[in-house]
Design a protein around this motif. Structure first.
Motif, short mmCIF file in Angstrom:
data_model
loop_
_atom_site.label_atom_id
_atom_site.label_comp_id
_atom_site.label_asym_id
_atom_site.label_seq_id
_atom_site.Cartn_x
_atom_site.Cartn_y
_atom_site.Cartn_z
N PRO A 1 1.14 -1.20 0.30
CA PRO A 1 0.10 -0.20 0.20
C PRO A 1 0.89 1.56 0.32
O PRO A 1 0.62 1.95 -0.09
N GLY A 2 2.40 1.06 0.36
CA GLY A 2 2.79 2.42 0.82
C GLY A 2 3.83 2.22 -0.43
O GLY A 2 4.57 3.72 -0.91
N GLY A 3 3.94 1.71 -2.30
CA GLY A 3 4.22 1.98 -3.07
C GLY A 3 4.40 0.43 -3.53
O GLY A 3 4.76 -0.38 -3.01
N SER A 4 6.07 0.46 -4.67
CA SER A 4 6.80 -0.87 -4.72
C SER A 4 8.11 0.06 -5.38
O SER A 4 8.70 0.92 -5.16
N THR A 5 8.87 -0.96 -5.28
CA THR A 5 10.03 -1.33 -5.98
C THR A 5 10.76 -2.34 -6.29
O THR A 5 9.95 -3.83 -6.77
N HIS A 6 11.07 -1.78 -7.72
CA HIS A 6 11.71 -2.44 -9.19
C HIS A 6 13.62 -2.95 -8.95
O HIS A 6 14.44 -2.52 -7.90
N TYR A 7 13.70 -3.98 -9.02
CA TYR A 7 15.14 -4.49 -8.34
C TYR A 7 15.60 -4.22 -10.29
O TYR A 7 15.60 -5.48 -10.99
N LEU A 8 16.06 -2.92 -10.68
CA LEU A 8 17.08 -3.18 -12.46
C LEU A 8 18.13 -3.80 -12.03
O LEU A 8 18.43 -4.30 -13.11
N ALA A 9 19.09 -3.95 -11.15
CA ALA A 9 20.22 -4.19 -11.17
C ALA A 9 20.44 -4.84 -9.66
O ALA A 9 19.91 -4.45 -9.04
N THR A 10 20.54 -5.82 -9.46
CA THR A 10 21.38 -7.07 -8.30
C THR A 10 22.42 -7.10 -7.88
O THR A 10 22.97 -7.31 -8.85
N ASN A 11 23.26 -7.64 -6.64
CA ASN A 11 23.85 -7.86 -6.52
C ASN A 11 24.65 -8.62 -7.12
O ASN A 11 25.49 -9.09 -7.79
#
Length: 152
Positions: A17-27
């Motif tokens: 509900p607070g937003g979203s996160t996109h993993y563009l480039a990970t470790n």
């Protein structure tokens, strides 16, 4: 080695509900060189209290909207195109105080496996106490409040 392409219409890796996160480039995808995430926050969503990292720098680039950023000395309002670099050990925090949504890029260098942190931080915050402190430490996130004496 091949290049990695992520289309713009790829759904977020985490939604709440607070937003979203996109993993563009990970470790993992960068061989530990860096981690790059696009975070979208809705109106007045929670941010992160004052903390530091012992082994990585963190950078914030505001794509749209506004975000309050703590640079270790004072709060500043980040707007589209603004950038905040936090060196290893630098105190920082952020909070969303407006009703408009915002988006930003977060860059961690060197890369760290931050995905579990983003996926579980809300749950661990609800649990609180020593379990939350251990979780934060395991993810190189040292919050000032964890060093304050109880009752303050």
């Amino acid at each position: 080695m091949n290049a990695a392409f992520r289309p713009a219409n790829t759904p977020p890796d985490i939604s709440s509900p607070g937003g979203s996160t996109h993993y563009l480039a990970t470790n993992e995808s960068t061989g530990g060189e860096f981690g790059l995430y696009k975070m979208e926050l809705s109106a007045r969503s929670a941010g992160a209290k004052t903390h530091f990292h012992k082994a990585m720098s963190e950078s914030f680039y505001i794509l749209s909207g506004e975000l309050e950023l703590y640079n270790g000395e004072r709060w500043v309002t980040g707007r589209e195109g603004d950038f905040l670099y936090v060196p290893v050990g630098g105190l920082h925090a952020f909070k969303k105080e407006t009703d408009e949504p915002m988006s930003m890029l977060l860059l961690f260098s060197p890369g760290a496996p931050r995905e579990e942190y983003f996926e579980r931080v809300a749950e661990m915050t609800r649990r609180g106490g020593e379990e939350l402190k251990r979780f934060r430490t395991r993810h190189d996130s040292y919050f000032v409040e964890d060093f304050e004496p109880e009752g303050e």
